[in-house]
Design a protein around this motif. Sequence first.
Motif, PDB file in Angstrom:
ATOM      1  N   HIS A   1       0.799  -1.142   0.020  1.00  0.00           N
ATOM      2  CA  HIS A   1       0.040   0.026   0.069  1.00  0.00           C
ATOM      3  C   HIS A   1       0.840   1.333   0.090  1.00  0.00           C
ATOM      4  O   HIS A   1       0.599   2.077  -0.692  1.00  0.00           O
TER       5      HIS A   1
ATOM      6  N   HIS B   1       1.316   4.800  -2.402  1.00  0.00           N
ATOM      7  CA  HIS B   1       1.201   6.145  -2.069  1.00  0.00           C
ATOM      8  C   HIS B   1       2.455   6.838  -2.646  1.00  0.00           C
ATOM      9  O   HIS B   1       2.334   8.025  -3.102  1.00  0.00           O
TER      10      HIS B   1
ATOM     11  N   SER C   1       0.464   8.885   6.513  1.00  0.00           N
ATOM     12  CA  SER C   1      -1.038   8.459   6.164  1.00  0.00           C
ATOM     13  C   SER C   1      -1.919   8.355   7.561  1.00  0.00           C
ATOM     14  O   SER C   1      -1.056   8.851   8.754  1.00  0.00           O
TER      15      SER C   1
ATOM     16  N   ASP D   1      -6.543   7.077  -0.265  1.00  0.00           N
ATOM     17  CA  ASP D   1      -6.437   5.890  -0.804  1.00  0.00           C
ATOM     18  C   ASP D   1      -7.053   5.481  -2.070  1.00  0.00           C
ATOM     19  O   ASP D   1      -8.334   5.837  -2.142  1.00  0.00           O
TER      20      ASP D   1
HETATM   21 ZN    ZN Z   1      -3.284   4.918   2.518  1.00  0.00          ZN
END
Ligand code: ZN
Length: 347
Positions: free
Chosen positions: A113, A117, A138, A305
């Motif tokens: 993940h 980003h 985040s 996201d």
């Molecule tokens: Zn995130």
Amino acid sequence: MRVLALETSCDETSAAVVHRDGDRVTLEGLVILSQDIHKLFGGVVPELASRAHLETVGPVTDDALRQAGATLATIDGIAVTHGPGLQGALLVGVMWAKTVAWRESLPLLGVHHLEGHLFAPVLEDPTVRPPFTALLVSGGHTMLLDVPAWGEYRLLGATLDDAAGESFDKVGSLIGLDYPAGAAIEALAATGDPRRFTFPRPLLKHPAEKDRWNFSFSGLKTAVLRAVQQSGDLEADRAALARGFQDAAIEVLVAKTVDAAEQHQRELIVLGGGVACNRTLAAAMRAAVGAGGRVAVASPRLNTDNAAMIGAAGSWRLATGERHDLSLEASDSLPLPGLNPPTGVVR
Ligand code: ZN
Ligand code: KG4
């Protein structure tokens, strides 16, 4: 190469179609469905998130393909977030991606993940490429990285306690804002008196060498809590509290990132993660680097996201020939591939 990407690690069900040609990544379709149900609970309820992903992952994927004018027959690979995040939520995306990859005989790639980003700004600016210094901020992570090449991530610092976004959300709940509170704090801070409250700047002035690029936000949050408890009129003080908190958080994030970039002689700074939606942060970072440097930050839709960033990162790995087989697993505590040292806080 055209990649179908999925992101279901938390409370957004998202699918995207991206086209990669060398360094150029074009976004052809993107759907982000935010699960509003969690607002009722003041935080994400994992079981509800998984169930909602299960209901929506099909239609969201179909919609992204439709937007792109694509069908599965015109897709060259599938990328999916396989960690970190909520285990049950991740499982839905990973199972979906594995099933489609198997049925269509397509290459499959699990994406971290946070690597997603990091790649987000590439979707809008093909000149964003290593080497650079990266600040990933985040709801779950705060990391300062030196990035000499894609896939090589030197961990310079991380948070010792709360993540940056988490501190925005916790301060938000202290002053009566809905979860997630980052955007609301930024809006409120814009009208707040910057002189009314001065909060600590943790680990900023003369930190131990090991903490030069580490962060700490829990003391700042506690200082805001104390100010809230002592306030005679919270309604009147809210904007100034938001301002005092945000000024402190941003000053620390900017100073450490710019110091790390100077130390590593990087002209480019990349901001990623939901907190990078904060325009005050980006503006302060740009002011601090001055004319000699550059700050790359994606627009808000690509910073919170979304599957487009997973497509950008996944298509880079797929283009290098990397593949996962159908034993790909979801992992709530997946380490970032290429991270050195591999996990945890720099000490
Ligand atoms: Zn995130
Ligand atoms: O990256 P993200 O969408 O989800 C995670 O991977 O955690 O980040 C969500 C976080 C939340 O904590 C939210 O409050 C924060 O990003 N956020 C902001 C802003 N917009 C979102 N924080 C500060 N200022 C903003 N404008």
